[in-house]
Design an enzyme around this catalytic site. Sequence first.
Site, mmCIF file in Angstrom:
data_model
loop_
_atom_site.group_PDB
_atom_site.id
_atom_site.type_symbol
_atom_site.label_atom_id
_atom_site.label_comp_id
_atom_site.label_asym_id
_atom_site.label_seq_id
_atom_site.Cartn_x
_atom_site.Cartn_y
_atom_site.Cartn_z
ATOM 1 N N ASP A 101 -40.991 -3.587 -8.081
ATOM 2 C CA ASP A 101 -40.938 -2.180 -8.469
ATOM 3 C C ASP A 101 -40.021 -1.977 -9.680
ATOM 4 O O ASP A 101 -39.151 -2.802 -9.955
ATOM 5 C CB ASP A 101 -40.410 -1.325 -7.306
ATOM 6 C CG ASP A 101 -41.370 -1.330 -6.127
ATOM 7 O OD1 ASP A 101 -42.570 -1.562 -6.343
ATOM 8 O OD2 ASP A 101 -40.889 -1.107 -4.994
HETATM 9 N N1 URA Z 1 -41.141 -4.707 -1.750
HETATM 10 C C1 URA Z 1 -40.855 -3.512 -2.306
HETATM 11 O O1 URA Z 1 -40.818 -2.524 -1.638
HETATM 12 N N2 URA Z 1 -40.597 -3.474 -3.614
HETATM 13 C C2 URA Z 1 -40.605 -4.545 -4.410
HETATM 14 O O2 URA Z 1 -40.350 -4.435 -5.601
HETATM 15 C C3 URA Z 1 -40.897 -5.778 -3.817
HETATM 16 C C4 URA Z 1 -41.168 -5.834 -2.481
#
Ligand code: URA
Length: 240
Positions: A101
């Site tokens: 993310d």
């Molecule tokens: N899980 C998430 O919620 N975000 C990420 O960036 C990676 C795994």
Amino acid sequence: MERLQKVIANSGYTSRRKAEELIVNKEVFVNGKLITELGYRVDKNDDIVVEGTHITKENKVYYLLNKPRGYVSSTYDEKGRKVVTDLIDTTLRIYPVGRLDYDTTGILLLTNDGEFANLMMHPKNKIDKLYIAKIKGILFKNEIEELSKGVVIDGVKTSRAKVKVKKYDKKTNTSIVEIIIHEGRNHQVKKMFEAVNHEVLKLKREQIAFLTLDGLSSKEYRMLTPKEVKRLYNLAKNGK
Ligand code: URA
């Protein structure tokens, strides 16, 4: 026309610094002629041989990046935000293997090898990813069990996970939790904690299989060694 060391680095053979060393150390031939000059310019039709190996533009490359916050895991963003490929100095068309993310940090692989990317991402290949999450509140034993056995997110149960509480901070009422999963569903870790009523305040991926962030600060990257790539292929294909 491009500088010789850049062409060698972009081929995926080695880093630019190592390419410079190889040139100076008389390991590089262009069209059969020994070249020791760092600024030497070549074009795409030149035949480049490094340590006896022909360099081609199509070589596969594999990068390990310590992704900072504030970057999109993509090669382009419609909203004009910064993307992870901005951080890597190559003219090859690489892309991230899966996604972290915008606000998640840590280990991210990038490559131009589609087969490799698919093998790393497919849940059946069980490539472990280790995350460190800072969450709100205390994670109770029953919640750890639920997360470990699988929780339902977006209507589908998650696979088994390994969950360990590392620390609880009474003052801020937050916990640091290590979680290992091998799936890579959208916002998976955040949604898993959400499913047991804990908000994730911070998230970092610290490991993919045997790969760690050792020696890499935020925004730094390195190339995977051929040995590491081979090991990852083996892990994905044969589980070892
Ligand atoms: N899980 C998430 O919620 N975000 C990420 O960036 C990676 C795994």
